[in-house]
Design an enzyme around this catalytic site. Structure first.
Site, PDB file in Angstrom:
ATOM      1  N   ALA A  34       0.836  -1.209   0.142  1.00 16.98           N
ATOM      2  CA  ALA A  34       0.098   0.081   0.082  1.00 16.98           C
ATOM      3  C   ALA A  34       0.891   1.294  -0.050  1.00 16.98           C
ATOM      4  CB  ALA A  34      -0.791   0.110   1.319  1.00 16.98           C
ATOM      5  N   CYS A  35       1.975   1.184   0.722  1.00 12.10           N
ATOM      6  CA  CYS A  35       2.644   2.464   0.946  1.00 12.10           C
ATOM      7  C   CYS A  35       4.081   2.460   0.273  1.00 12.10           C
ATOM      8  CB  CYS A  35       2.793   2.676   2.588  1.00 12.10           C
ATOM      9  SG  CYS A  35       1.199   2.776   3.207  1.00 12.10           S
ATOM     10  N   GLY A  36       4.547   1.407  -0.100  1.00 14.07           N
ATOM     11  CA  GLY A  36       6.024   1.476  -0.597  1.00 14.07           C
ATOM     12  C   GLY A  36       7.056   1.547   0.589  1.00 14.07           C
TER      13      GLY A  36
END
Length: 284
Positions: free
Chosen positions: A124-126
């Protein structure tokens, strides 16, 4: 396969007017659990469709595979969910198409133990930080610095419109991101995918290329409909894509990774202008 859009009733409210009931078309968002040989690896919220491409692209992006031939099979299933409820579909029913089991070729190492916990965060966020940049550079099988492709600036500025006119589901819902891959030599749109998640749209594009035996994607431009995050640059680098263009802004870490990896990163592609943040020599 689950539905890509659903119809829902809404109330339209406008100042000075009576509220009106109407039907709206929404983009479906459902969880997809990706398993490798029966072991859960990650869950991502996605728009149903092209799930096999999505899984293959995710595996490429995370360095688990480097070629589509390393995927032996990928099958939707409703297998054991130890201690967990069934994955719901858009209409609330149990949907076996929200679980995809991938079996890798016998000579491919399985994901490292504990990887699933990390992927719940990174999908989702890296990742973030200098360590992550070093990891991407080390794991990637492709050296972007050897790709001397050159593309005209007028070609790049025309890509957002070409992307937009092909977004069939966005036209109905206004709720999806898109990613499209263009061949510089032929000016051909090779593939376009839409999804509620920008990272999923890119994974679907990369997965399509992997399963078609087209990696590394030398001589191509990846155009995305939103901003350019670190994660999207990471995915482009892992697939061997030399140029990533976005209609909005890049993040600082995205620029840093692009510079170090040899990727040409372009942002704010709007009208007749754009900002090139790294390796501008590829823009003629």
């Amino acid at each position: 396969m689950g539905r890509i859009t659903v119809r829902r009733t809404l109330t339209k409210v406008a100042v000075g007017r009576e509220p009106q009931r109407r039907i709206d078309t929404l983009a479906v968002e459902e969880p997809l659990e990706i398993r490798v040989s029966g072991t859960p690896l990650t869950v991502t919220m996605r728009t149903p469709g092209d799930d096999v491409n999505l899984a293959a692209g995710f595996l490429v992006s995370e360095g688990i595979i480097s070629d589509g031939a390393q995927v032996r099979s990928a099958i939707h299933c409703d297998g054991p969910r130890v201690g967990r409820p069934a994955m719901p579909s858009a209409d609330g029913a149990v949907n076996q198409y929200n679980i995809l089991n991938v079996v890798l070729a016998s000579d491919v190492a399985p994901p490292a133990a504990g990887a699933a916990r990390n992927f719940y965060t990174t999908s989702a966020c890296g990742l973030c930080g200098k360590t992550s940049i070093d990891a991407v550079r080390t794991v990637s099988s492709h050296d972007l610095t050897v790709d001397s492709v050159s593309v005209a600036a007028t070609t790049v500025t025309g890509l957002p419109n070409r992307l937009r006119v092909q977004q069939a589901v966005f036209e109905k819902t206004g709720g999806l991101h898109a990613a499209a891959l263009f061949d510089v030599a032929t000016d051909e749109l090779l593939v376009l995918r839409e999804d509620v998640g920008r990272h999923n749209a890119v994974d679907k594009v990369i997965g399509w290329a992997a399963l078609a035996g087209r990696l590394p994607l030398r001589g191509t431009v990846l155009q995305v409909s939103g901003r350019a995050s670190f994660e999207l640059v990471q995915k482009a680098v892992m697939a061997g894509i030399p140029i990533l263009a976005a209609v909005s802004a890049p993040s600082s870490l995205a620029v840093e990774l692009a510079q170090e990896a040899g990727l040409t990163l372009i942002g704010f592609v709007r009208g007749e202008s754009m900002n090139t943040y790294s390796h501008p020599q590829r823009i003629a």
